[in-house]
Design an enzyme around this catalytic site. Sequence first.
Site, PDB file in Angstrom:
ATOM      1  N   LYS A  65     -21.898  32.676  -8.250  1.00 55.95           N
ATOM      2  CA  LYS A  65     -20.713  32.363  -9.066  1.00 55.95           C
ATOM      3  C   LYS A  65     -19.489  33.205  -8.727  1.00 55.95           C
ATOM      4  CE  LYS A  65     -23.123  30.342 -12.997  1.00 55.95           C
ATOM      5  NZ  LYS A  65     -23.252  30.272 -14.460  1.00 55.95           N
ATOM      6  N   ASP A 101     -18.468  27.197 -17.930  1.00 59.27           N
ATOM      7  CA  ASP A 101     -19.428  27.919 -18.782  1.00 59.27           C
ATOM      8  C   ASP A 101     -18.748  28.344 -20.082  1.00 59.27           C
ATOM      9  OD1 ASP A 101     -21.619  27.805 -17.066  1.00 59.27           O
ATOM     10  OD2 ASP A 101     -21.057  29.643 -16.022  1.00 59.27           O
TER      11      ASP A 101
END
Length: 268
Positions: A65, A101
């Site tokens: 990420k 997210d």
Amino acid sequence: MIKAGVIGHPISHSLSPRIHNQWFDDVGIEGAYQAIDAAPQAFEAAVYGLVEQGWAGLNVTIPHKIAALEIALERSPTAEAVGAANLLTFAGGDVYADNTDVFGFERSLEEIGVSASVEHAVVLGAGGAAAAVLYALRNSARVTLLNRTRERADALASRFPHVEARDWRERDALVAQAPDVLVNTTSLGMTGQPDLELAFGDAVPAAAVDIVYGKEPTPFLRMAKAAGVEKRMDGLGMLVFQAAPSFEAWTGCFPDADRTLAEVRSSL
Ligand code: ATR
């Protein structure tokens, strides 16, 4: 034909292909979503290979990420603020990084009737998932961050003005302050990991959110329920709700995430 996928390492147990391929069927778009395993040293080449093959984009998971943010030519303000990207969208040979997210966590809270702007939130863990949670809670009056390794909590807290780091061994005392929400972002309670050691007292948090999913309920949420915490959500919420805006970024259609969450939950 829209091609997309999730890239990670390891990736074999991902539920994302099931979720996105169901959505392609639901909205009647011809598409295919697959899981791609890439070790860290192969990540950038794998992404740009798929750009060249005309893919629409990728979801990004552990351990890529941060790298996803770094290799992108453009970044959303949210991805920049979190310091990580879980969504890459490809257009005209360019890679655009975003972070859904944050939305996934906010929608998980909404699902159990909890605002992301609370008086006091306590967040456990300072690893990969914590930054998105802290950013989602950015309008809260006070957020306390506890991590086994204190230095990591200090480093993460220093990036967010609303976050204060405290010692891991103070966790029972902070839980006893009955925060509006208590969030577990550690890997404790995942399959193959020990359970989180935490004692609830008489005063309990109003809500508990676990980023872990799989066991139903997760060990943390089982404890929270036994202690009397009324509002609870596991990591399946965050998984499905981060997926929905990803699907929208590639197709223009926002899927029925609530229905999918119920379906995935009942099938596990
Ligand atoms: P990373 O970011 O290190 O790759 P992660 O899975 O995103 O890993 O995060 C793991 C989180 O779970 C971290 O907050 C970690 O605490 P440390 O920073 O001290 O490692 C936490 N964690 C893992 N095992 C733990 C344990 N046995 N007790 C307490 N916290 C634990």
